[in-house]
Motif scaffolding. Structure first.
Motif, PDB file in Angstrom:
ATOM      1  N   PRO A 141     122.955  25.571   6.289  1.00  0.00           N
ATOM      2  CA  PRO A 141     122.389  26.209   5.085  1.00  0.00           C
ATOM      3  C   PRO A 141     121.135  25.574   4.514  1.00  0.00           C
ATOM      4  N   TYR A 142     120.512  24.635   5.226  1.00  0.00           N
ATOM      5  CA  TYR A 142     119.398  23.895   4.612  1.00  0.00           C
ATOM      6  C   TYR A 142     118.090  24.003   5.384  1.00  0.00           C
ATOM      7  N   PHE A 143     117.883  25.092   6.092  1.00  0.00           N
ATOM      8  CA  PHE A 143     116.627  25.327   6.803  1.00  0.00           C
ATOM      9  C   PHE A 143     115.554  25.744   5.805  1.00  0.00           C
ATOM     10  N   VAL A 144     114.384  25.097   5.901  1.00  0.00           N
ATOM     11  CA  VAL A 144     113.240  25.440   5.054  1.00  0.00           C
ATOM     12  C   VAL A 144     112.151  26.025   5.944  1.00  0.00           C
ATOM     13  N   ILE A 182     108.455  23.281  17.205  1.00  0.00           N
ATOM     14  CA  ILE A 182     109.784  22.715  17.021  1.00  0.00           C
ATOM     15  C   ILE A 182     109.921  22.199  15.596  1.00  0.00           C
ATOM     16  N   ASP A 183     110.886  22.752  14.915  1.00  0.00           N
ATOM     17  CA  ASP A 183     111.211  22.419  13.537  1.00  0.00           C
ATOM     18  C   ASP A 183     112.401  21.460  13.559  1.00  0.00           C
ATOM     19  N   THR A 184     112.311  20.339  12.869  1.00  0.00           N
ATOM     20  CA  THR A 184     113.458  19.430  12.824  1.00  0.00           C
ATOM     21  C   THR A 184     113.666  18.924  11.407  1.00  0.00           C
ATOM     22  N   TRP A 185     114.929  18.662  11.066  1.00  0.00           N
ATOM     23  CA  TRP A 185     115.244  18.127   9.751  1.00  0.00           C
ATOM     24  C   TRP A 185     116.620  17.463   9.782  1.00  0.00           C
ATOM     25  N   VAL A 196     115.600  21.878  -0.734  1.00  0.00           N
ATOM     26  CA  VAL A 196     116.523  22.922  -1.173  1.00  0.00           C
ATOM     27  C   VAL A 196     117.028  22.616  -2.571  1.00  0.00           C
ATOM     28  N   SER A 197     117.445  23.670  -3.266  1.00  0.00           N
ATOM     29  CA  SER A 197     117.824  23.532  -4.670  1.00  0.00           C
ATOM     30  C   SER A 197     119.314  23.354  -4.882  1.00  0.00           C
ATOM     31  N   ALA A 198     120.104  23.351  -3.817  1.00  0.00           N
ATOM     32  CA  ALA A 198     121.549  23.191  -3.957  1.00  0.00           C
ATOM     33  C   ALA A 198     121.877  21.890  -4.682  1.00  0.00           C
ATOM     34  N   ARG A 199     122.961  21.900  -5.429  1.00  0.00           N
ATOM     35  CA  ARG A 199     123.357  20.734  -6.207  1.00  0.00           C
ATOM     36  C   ARG A 199     123.553  19.515  -5.306  1.00  0.00           C
ATOM     37  N   GLY A 200     123.005  18.391  -5.715  1.00  0.00           N
ATOM     38  CA  GLY A 200     123.149  17.158  -4.976  1.00  0.00           C
ATOM     39  C   GLY A 200     122.104  16.937  -3.903  1.00  0.00           C
ATOM     40  N   GLU A 201     121.240  17.932  -3.666  1.00  0.00           N
ATOM     41  CA  GLU A 201     120.188  17.796  -2.661  1.00  0.00           C
ATOM     42  C   GLU A 201     118.884  17.345  -3.316  1.00  0.00           C
ATOM     43  N   SER A 341     118.463  32.350   9.034  1.00  0.00           N
ATOM     44  CA  SER A 341     118.102  32.631   7.643  1.00  0.00           C
ATOM     45  C   SER A 341     117.767  31.319   6.943  1.00  0.00           C
ATOM     46  N   TYR A 342     116.704  31.327   6.162  1.00  0.00           N
ATOM     47  CA  TYR A 342     116.255  30.082   5.532  1.00  0.00           C
ATOM     48  C   TYR A 342     116.638  30.039   4.053  1.00  0.00           C
ATOM     49  N   ALA A 343     116.996  28.846   3.596  1.00  0.00           N
ATOM     50  CA  ALA A 343     117.409  28.659   2.208  1.00  0.00           C
ATOM     51  C   ALA A 343     116.227  28.709   1.255  1.00  0.00           C
ATOM     52  N   SER A 344     115.071  28.227   1.743  1.00  0.00           N
ATOM     53  CA  SER A 344     113.877  28.193   0.912  1.00  0.00           C
ATOM     54  C   SER A 344     112.650  28.245   1.797  1.00  0.00           C
ATOM     55  N   ILE A 345     111.512  28.405   1.170  1.00  0.00           N
ATOM     56  CA  ILE A 345     110.249  28.484   1.896  1.00  0.00           C
ATOM     57  C   ILE A 345     109.233  27.577   1.214  1.00  0.00           C
ATOM     58  N   TRP A 346     108.409  26.921   2.035  1.00  0.00           N
ATOM     59  CA  TRP A 346     107.366  26.061   1.488  1.00  0.00           C
ATOM     60  C   TRP A 346     106.062  26.841   1.450  1.00  0.00           C
ATOM     61  N   LYS A 347     105.499  26.958   0.269  1.00  0.00           N
ATOM     62  CA  LYS A 347     104.226  27.655   0.089  1.00  0.00           C
ATOM     63  C   LYS A 347     103.277  26.738  -0.662  1.00  0.00           C
ATOM     64  N   GLU A 348     102.070  27.220  -0.818  1.00  0.00           N
ATOM     65  CA  GLU A 348     101.097  26.488  -1.610  1.00  0.00           C
ATOM     66  C   GLU A 348     101.659  26.296  -3.008  1.00  0.00           C
TER      67      GLU A 348
END
Length: 370
Positions: A141-144, A182-185, A196-201, A341-348
């Protein structure tokens, strides 16, 4: 040699079945689901068998392996020089088997050895896979989406330094998957993810331990990160996503394309236990989950593919860091966007939640899982 038509036909039959529902070892399956699982396993086995047959004696594959061994030896020497540990002893783990078997054997394969110029590179830096399909896994659940293209993702986060090299091979052609992204995290030492905005992250405006690299002419990407921590119910793991056909943007991120592969790398239990006993990992009070008890490790391994990267300790202590490498096979024609499916997206200007995030999809793997 390209053997796409016959493989594609087999895969099409499997994919024509009802989509796989979310499931983990221990859950009950009906007859339909059981048949689907059997069919999917057959597809993976068929692709691997044909890939091995087609590529086993290919001069190009042999040359690629030689380059890989030389590259890893050079990387090892460079990393040790950078750390001032050229003359220190180092640790090496090397194995190949299905998850449970090699997880048990791996403890016996870890030890201190002396590196000399006479040590054959193939004995140290060879890969444990060759042109076989790496099982896809649940994305989590934490793909950006649209993360930064960069190789150093540490951002000062404390932990054991990890230099991770991965080589990606297209199983349809046995050629390097040149140009894919290749995306890694991973989470930090105490189990928190950035972005991500989930509690504790870490929050939407953080980017630590996340990055994207474009595969070079040998299908290789490298990242400087830290050895991941752990969190509730999960063994230590590193997430991977392969993007095909994406566009690199002027701002150092990417967009578009399709997800052709998603998986997770796991780490030798003995190495995990050693690292988790040191700070800052020891500050993590969340109970540990072993590799064999993690819900998702079963998806990561097949008799042909070992999801644990080979590694070498760069010096006599953990603070000197680890060099780890893996070879992964993917089908660049696959499209697993549904599962990514991504939890969030990085934009400007920072990160933003994805209002269309599909939590159910990211908890289940594509049909090509292990």
């Amino acid at each position: 040699m390209v053997f796409v038509p016959s493989i594609a036909a087999t895969l099409a039959v499997a994919l024509s079945l009802t989509p796989i529902v979310a499931g983990h070892p221990g859950e009950k399956y009906g007859k339909r689901e059981a048949l689907e699982e059997m069919g999917n396993a057959h597809v993976v086995s068929t692709m691997n068998a044909r890939a091995l047959e087609a590529c086993q004696n290919s001069p190009a594959v042999k040359a690629r392996k030689e380059r890989a061994m030389a590259r890893r030896a050079e990387t090892f020497a460079r990393l040790r020089k950078d750390r001032g540990t050229e003359n220190a002893p180092w640790l090496h783990r090397r194995d190949a088997a299905a998850l449970e078997k090699w997880a048990a054997l791996s403890h016996d394969k870890t030890g201190t050895v002396d590196f000399t110029k006479e040590t054959p590179s193939k004995e140290i830096f060879g890969s444990n896979t060759s042109c076989v399909l790496t099982p896809d896994n649940a994305n989590g659940p934490y793909f950006v989406y649209q993360e930064h293209i960069r190789s150093d993702v540490v951002e000062g986060v404390p932990g054991v330094p990890l230099h991770l090299e991965m080589q990606f091979i297209d199983v349809q052609t046995c050629e390097p998957a040149v140009g894919i992204l290749i995306d890694t995290w991973s989470c930090n030492a105490t189990g928190a993810y950035s972005g991500v905005s989930a509690r504790g992250e870490g929050g939407l405006d953080t980017t630590f331990l996340r990055g994207v690299q474009q595969a070079d002419a040998d299908g290789v990407v490298s990242f400087d990160t830290i050895f991941p921590g752990h969190y509730q119910g999960r063994a230590t793991h590193q997430h991977l996503v392969a993007h095909v056909g994406s566009e690199i943007l002027p701002n150092g991120t990417y967009t578009g394309g399709q997800v052709a592969h998603l998986s997770q790398l796991f780490f030798d239990q003995a190495l995990r236990d050693t690292i988790e006993a040191t700070a800052p990992y020891s500050d993590n009070t969340i109970p540990h989950t072993t590799n064999l008890r993690d819900w998702f490790t079963g998806y990561a391994a097949t008799p042909d593919y070992d999801p644990f990267p080979n590694y070498i300790m760069l010096g006599g202590g953990l603070s000197d860091g680890i060099f780890a490498w893996a070879e992964l096979g993917l089908n660049t024609s696959s499209n697993w966007d549904y599962y990514a499916s991504y939890a969030s997206i990085w934009k400007e200007g920072g990160g933003y939640d994805n209002p269309d995030f599909d939590f159910r999809a990211v908890g289940s793997p594509p049909p090509t899982h292990g």
